[in-house]
Design a protein around this motif. Sequence first.
Motif, PDB file in Angstrom:
ATOM      1  N   ARG A  92       0.837  -1.198   0.000  1.00 30.37           N
ATOM      2  CA  ARG A  92       0.000   0.000   0.000  1.00 30.37           C
ATOM      3  C   ARG A  92       0.868   1.243   0.000  1.00 30.37           C
ATOM      4  NH1 ARG A  92      -3.218   1.272   5.026  1.00 30.37           N
ATOM      5  NH2 ARG A  92      -2.231   3.316   5.034  1.00 30.37           N
ATOM      6  N   ALA A  93       0.844   1.962  -1.085  1.00 31.82           N
ATOM      7  CA  ALA A  93       1.675   3.155  -1.220  1.00 31.82           C
ATOM      8  C   ALA A  93       1.142   4.280  -0.340  1.00 31.82           C
ATOM      9  CB  ALA A  93       1.710   3.606  -2.681  1.00 31.82           C
ATOM     10  N   LEU A  94       2.035   5.189   0.016  1.00 31.13           N
ATOM     11  CA  LEU A  94       1.653   6.368   0.792  1.00 31.13           C
ATOM     12  C   LEU A  94       0.662   7.203  -0.015  1.00 31.13           C
ATOM     13  CD1 LEU A  94       2.244   8.311   3.252  1.00 31.13           C
ATOM     14  CD2 LEU A  94       3.963   9.364   1.767  1.00 31.13           C
ATOM     15  N   CYS A  95      -0.420   7.603   0.618  1.00 28.35           N
ATOM     16  CA  CYS A  95      -1.406   8.452  -0.047  1.00 28.35           C
ATOM     17  C   CYS A  95      -1.591   9.734   0.769  1.00 28.35           C
ATOM     18  CB  CYS A  95      -2.737   7.718  -0.215  1.00 28.35           C
ATOM     19  SG  CYS A  95      -3.573   7.338   1.349  1.00 28.35           S
ATOM     20  N   ASP A  96      -2.365  10.665   0.222  1.00 25.06           N
ATOM     21  CA  ASP A  96      -2.589  11.933   0.907  1.00 25.06           C
ATOM     22  C   ASP A  96      -3.254  11.726   2.264  1.00 25.06           C
ATOM     23  OD1 ASP A  96      -1.488  13.246  -1.215  1.00 25.06           O
ATOM     24  OD2 ASP A  96      -3.402  13.813  -2.131  1.00 25.06           O
ATOM     25  N   GLU A  97      -4.156  10.726   2.367  1.00 24.09           N
ATOM     26  CA  GLU A  97      -4.838  10.463   3.632  1.00 24.09           C
ATOM     27  C   GLU A  97      -3.848  10.015   4.699  1.00 24.09           C
ATOM     28  OE1 GLU A  97      -8.929   8.177   5.083  1.00 24.09           O
ATOM     29  OE2 GLU A  97      -7.961   7.642   3.194  1.00 24.09           O
ATOM     30  N   ASP A  98      -2.876   9.170   4.307  1.00 24.99           N
ATOM     31  CA  ASP A  98      -1.830   8.745   5.244  1.00 24.99           C
ATOM     32  C   ASP A  98      -1.005   9.938   5.706  1.00 24.99           C
ATOM     33  OD1 ASP A  98      -2.389   5.932   5.066  1.00 24.99           O
ATOM     34  OD2 ASP A  98      -1.324   5.875   3.158  1.00 24.99           O
ATOM     35  N   ALA A  99      -0.545  10.737   4.736  1.00 25.27           N
ATOM     36  CA  ALA A  99       0.303  11.885   5.072  1.00 25.27           C
ATOM     37  C   ALA A  99      -0.435  12.859   5.983  1.00 25.27           C
ATOM     38  CB  ALA A  99       0.760  12.589   3.799  1.00 25.27           C
ATOM     39  N   SER A 100      -1.727  13.035   5.738  1.00 24.79           N
ATOM     40  CA  SER A 100      -2.518  13.927   6.593  1.00 24.79           C
ATOM     41  C   SER A 100      -2.590  13.410   8.019  1.00 24.79           C
ATOM     42  CB  SER A 100      -3.921  14.082   6.009  1.00 24.79           C
ATOM     43  OG  SER A 100      -4.741  14.831   6.870  1.00 24.79           O
TER      44      SER A 100
END
Length: 442
Positions: free
Chosen positions: A330-338
């Motif tokens: 699972r690649a890093l997404c905007d939701e993770d970064a947030s």
Amino acid sequence: MSSRSRRLFWAGARTVGRSLTSRVRSLRDSDARQRFWQTTGEDWFALLSEMKGAAMKLGQLASQYEDLLPKDLSEALSKLQRSAPPRPLADLEPVMQAAWTAEQRARFVRIEEPAAAAASIGQVHRAHLDDGRVVALKLRYPEVREAIDDDVAALGRLFRMARIAPVDGRALDGVLSEIRTRFSEETDYRKELANLQRLRAARRHDYIVMPEPIADLCTESTLVTTWEEACSLSQAKQWSPELRDRIGEGFARWVVASVFDSGFVHADPHPGNFGFLADGRIVIYDFGCAVPVRQEARQWMAQAVAGGLDRDWPRVHAALQKLRAVPEDRALCDEDASLYADICRAVADPLLADATFAFRDGRIIDEARAVARSHLRSAFRYRPVPELVFVMRTLSGAYWLLRNLDAQVRMRTLLWAVARKAPPPPVSALDGRERLAEEIQL
């Protein structure tokens, strides 16, 4: 299904019933959910405190996650942290007769009553040996070992029925398996003896005091150590700010060093498991729950800390993948970064803001809860890490102890000391910053 399991099953059924009723009422009553969790907490407390054993232990474990559980539920379960009423010594005489020879039993000139402390799986008496030594005699309740498997399975069903945490079934199974293993070890006092010996051997801090075991009197159901007199947390809270800060600093350093240096952690942070001395030293009690931390796990935890301090979200994400908190594909997404940014803002920023962090400031928990609520929809994207369940328990318990002690601790320095232990690449924020020149020996 055993009678213990049936009681836990019906507790879950009552919770589900109340939950359905609460959802209907909540359409017109904004306090319905609060009343639901208050009633549920009172119900669970009454049941678990009476059952003792693994059932009570799991309730204690749950209560230490005050930042994750509904507030009214965690407040009710927190009462399980208080000492349980002890049993008469005569009830435990068969335990001693089965554990020792007549000659070993005769070495005890006097065993004081009532017990000095009682908990979920046993109780401790102050006792006097025939050589004049004063010792702590820990006796295991006879029924608790046999009930572990049933209790953990039944409590798993209860947690699934109540749906109090955003954890899928497979992840919960992994957590419960780790809990079952640790509780099984905790009821074998030979394992506790080995834990105590290992922790004593790894001790590098002169401000940490651990009792000395009397190994030839220790068995599966009895543990005998030197008696270490100390003041309670409630007494230590009355001491000067300077002394409380010194104690807090030592305690925090010991916990961090246990996790990231020695890799062997005293994992039962009940406040009653620590005593305090007027010279700033800390006495450690109860070694039944101690867990090893793999070198690789320590490195990836340090990388998560380093990435968070450096605001390097890909590095945080990669560390969580290595820990299997996030699927590797699972690649890093905007939701993770947030989420990572919000956690650092709520938790890391206050710890880093000043040279010392005042644990009496409860805003960090309020902010963490707010982050959890705002990201609740994405909670199932992350998995609990079974091998770190008791490490997280230790860190959570350490926070609440330091908060109750009202200590100020150099958390900024401690966090950067942890970050330095991360595998390459180094943290760029470490370069050229005057505030990081301060070193600390974990």
